[in-house]
Design an enzyme around this catalytic site. Sequence first.
Site, PDB file in Angstrom:
ATOM      1  N   TYR A 142       1.027  -1.381   0.069  1.00 31.09           N
ATOM      2  CA  TYR A 142       0.731   0.173   0.009  1.00 31.09           C
ATOM      3  C   TYR A 142       0.585   1.420   0.348  1.00 31.09           C
ATOM      4  O   TYR A 142       0.501   2.141  -0.599  1.00 31.09           O
ATOM      5  CB  TYR A 142      -0.666   0.325   0.862  1.00 31.09           C
ATOM      6  CG  TYR A 142      -1.896  -0.351   0.838  1.00 31.09           C
ATOM      7  CD1 TYR A 142      -2.516  -1.936   1.254  1.00 31.09           C
ATOM      8  CD2 TYR A 142      -3.638   0.048   1.148  1.00 31.09           C
ATOM      9  CE1 TYR A 142      -3.430  -2.606   1.067  1.00 31.09           C
ATOM     10  CE2 TYR A 142      -4.610  -0.908   0.846  1.00 31.09           C
ATOM     11  CZ  TYR A 142      -4.120  -1.873   0.767  1.00 31.09           C
ATOM     12  OH  TYR A 142      -6.127  -2.395   0.628  1.00 31.09           O
TER      13      TYR A 142
ATOM     14  N   LYS B 156       2.839 -15.235   2.160  1.00 35.88           N
ATOM     15  CA  LYS B 156       2.986 -16.115   0.308  1.00 35.88           C
ATOM     16  C   LYS B 156       4.532 -16.580   0.841  1.00 35.88           C
ATOM     17  O   LYS B 156       5.060 -16.363  -0.247  1.00 35.88           O
ATOM     18  CB  LYS B 156       2.387 -15.197  -0.602  1.00 35.88           C
ATOM     19  CG  LYS B 156       2.360 -16.005  -1.658  1.00 35.88           C
ATOM     20  CD  LYS B 156       1.258 -16.731  -1.878  1.00 35.88           C
ATOM     21  CE  LYS B 156       1.485 -17.907  -3.736  1.00 35.88           C
ATOM     22  NZ  LYS B 156       0.574 -18.810  -3.616  1.00 35.88           N
TER      23      LYS B 156
ATOM     24  N   ASP C 280      -3.448 -18.211  -0.173  1.00 39.02           N
ATOM     25  CA  ASP C 280      -4.426 -18.529  -0.769  1.00 39.02           C
ATOM     26  C   ASP C 280      -5.133 -19.385   0.026  1.00 39.02           C
ATOM     27  O   ASP C 280      -6.422 -19.856  -0.246  1.00 39.02           O
ATOM     28  CB  ASP C 280      -3.871 -18.992  -2.155  1.00 39.02           C
ATOM     29  CG  ASP C 280      -2.965 -20.109  -2.198  1.00 39.02           C
ATOM     30  OD1 ASP C 280      -2.148 -19.945  -0.497  1.00 39.02           O
ATOM     31  OD2 ASP C 280      -2.344 -20.237  -3.094  1.00 39.02           O
TER      32      ASP C 280
ATOM     33  N   ASP D 187      -6.064  -7.087   4.026  1.00 35.87           N
ATOM     34  CA  ASP D 187      -7.420  -6.035   3.666  1.00 35.87           C
ATOM     35  C   ASP D 187      -8.769  -7.196   2.450  1.00 35.87           C
ATOM     36  O   ASP D 187      -9.648  -7.344   3.108  1.00 35.87           O
ATOM     37  CB  ASP D 187      -6.792  -5.173   1.926  1.00 35.87           C
ATOM     38  CG  ASP D 187      -8.533  -4.740   1.184  1.00 35.87           C
ATOM     39  OD1 ASP D 187      -8.950  -3.851   2.374  1.00 35.87           O
ATOM     40  OD2 ASP D 187      -7.914  -4.141   0.033  1.00 35.87           O
TER      41      ASP D 187
ATOM     42  N   ASP E 146     -12.284  -8.560   4.223  1.00 32.87           N
ATOM     43  CA  ASP E 146     -13.961  -9.128   3.770  1.00 32.87           C
ATOM     44  C   ASP E 146     -14.327 -10.289   4.003  1.00 32.87           C
ATOM     45  O   ASP E 146     -15.350 -10.720   3.918  1.00 32.87           O
ATOM     46  CB  ASP E 146     -13.715  -8.024   2.835  1.00 32.87           C
ATOM     47  CG  ASP E 146     -13.602  -7.181   2.520  1.00 32.87           C
ATOM     48  OD1 ASP E 146     -13.245  -6.067   3.017  1.00 32.87           O
ATOM     49  OD2 ASP E 146     -14.441  -6.204   1.509  1.00 32.87           O
TER      50      ASP E 146
HETATM   51  C1  IPM Z   1     -10.422  -1.183   4.529  1.00 36.61           C
HETATM   52  C2  IPM Z   1     -10.470   0.063   3.165  1.00 36.61           C
HETATM   53  C3  IPM Z   1      -9.493   0.484   2.448  1.00 36.61           C
HETATM   54  C4  IPM Z   1      -8.094  -0.531   2.402  1.00 36.61           C
HETATM   55  C5  IPM Z   1     -10.308   1.794   1.365  1.00 36.61           C
HETATM   56  C6  IPM Z   1     -10.769   2.458   1.204  1.00 36.61           C
HETATM   57  C7  IPM Z   1      -8.722   2.195   1.211  1.00 36.61           C
HETATM   58  O1  IPM Z   1     -10.745  -0.860   2.053  1.00 36.61           O
HETATM   59  O2  IPM Z   1     -10.315  -0.287   4.844  1.00 36.61           O
HETATM   60  O3  IPM Z   1     -10.467  -2.333   4.296  1.00 36.61           O
HETATM   61  O4  IPM Z   1      -8.355  -0.859   1.576  1.00 36.61           O
HETATM   62  O5  IPM Z   1      -7.466  -0.383   3.198  1.00 36.61           O
HETATM   63 MG    MG Z   2     -11.442  -3.157   2.317  1.00 36.82          MG
END
Ligand code: IPM
Ligand code: MG
Length: 360
Positions: free
Chosen positions: A141, A192, A224, A248, A252
């Site tokens: 990042y 990884k 993975d 990240d 999710d």
């Molecule tokens: C998160 C989001 C952020 C990230 C974005 C909005 C920059 O997806 O906080 O997980 O990628 O970190």
């Molecule tokens: Mg995110």
Amino acid sequence: MSKNILILPGDGIGPEIVSEAMKVLVCLRDDYGLDVDMDEALVGGAAYDAIGHPLPEATLQYAREADAVLLGAVGGPKWEPLDISVRPEKGLLGLRSELGLFANLRPAILYPQLAEASTLRPEVVSGLDIMIVRELTGGIYFGQPRGVRDLENGEKEGYNTLIYKESEVERIVRVAMDIAMKRGRRVCSVDKANVLECTELWREVAIRAGSDYPDVELSHMYVDNAAMQLVRAPKQFDVMVTTNMFGDILSDCAAMLTGSIGMLPSASLDENGKGMYEPIHGSAPDISGKGLANPLATILSVAMLLRYSLDEPSLAERIEQAVNSVLDSGLRTPDIASPGTVEVGTSEMGDAVVKALRAA
Ligand code: IPM
Ligand code: MG
């Protein structure tokens, strides 16, 4: 001395959910003697529209001075055409990096009342309680060099750099280990290492740092496989620790196991426990302004704020209990509704949590 919380509503549903979380803070202040004051500032697209930058200097200054920051969400289609350097997301990334918030805690907890809302079978997810510890200020990042360059043959080439110093890996692994000591005493480090040298080093450092914690069982998994295991048998995990980008993605994925991304809070902490707190979901432009957004992730972020930055664990628990009792009563925003429950909007949900807090 009163503690100062900086409120950054941001974009999309951000202002709607943050104002419900503020009702909760006001209730704790008025009814429970929590000594806080709140200031508001602009971030993300809202800041870009007002002053041409997603992270105004004044906002950054307030954030540095505050004891904790509560953020809604940033971004939306309106700002997608902007240059990447001034997109709303840069406001969020700038805050993380300028404030040194390297440790991102993302709990994925399944509320038993919502087992039916998960896309996975109840027996796979019931009792789920994972803590994902994501490195937040390094890795791909932020790595340099980065950009898009022109090649001699006329085509373009995009590039980013995955880079971690030993010290950066060590401090995040230690955060994960400390957290594990207070819960299931198992840490799975996700990398990884079979392909990327950077994460081969990550694994070496994790093993070294982990050896200081003989009571914690440290394991390693390729990313993975970790993604697959999260949807196959998620309850095998206690604490997971990983890089910025893997975290990240995996967070999710873990969030969805719990039925709705609208339920999950997060904390981003610096070396001293100062933090920024936000729901892990985004700005949801599709439902923004309609009063449909689920404010519970933001309200639960206030609980994390109280626990990690304000040293008020019993008030944090009160919020969590209030959320629990509201879920018990059958109230649901549309994202977590199922047959037999009562659908409510954003502010009704916030009011219900405040009512439960008052009744406690
Ligand atoms: C998160 C989001 C952020 C990230 C974005 C909005 C920059 O997806 O906080 O997980 O990628 O970190
Ligand atoms: Mg995110």
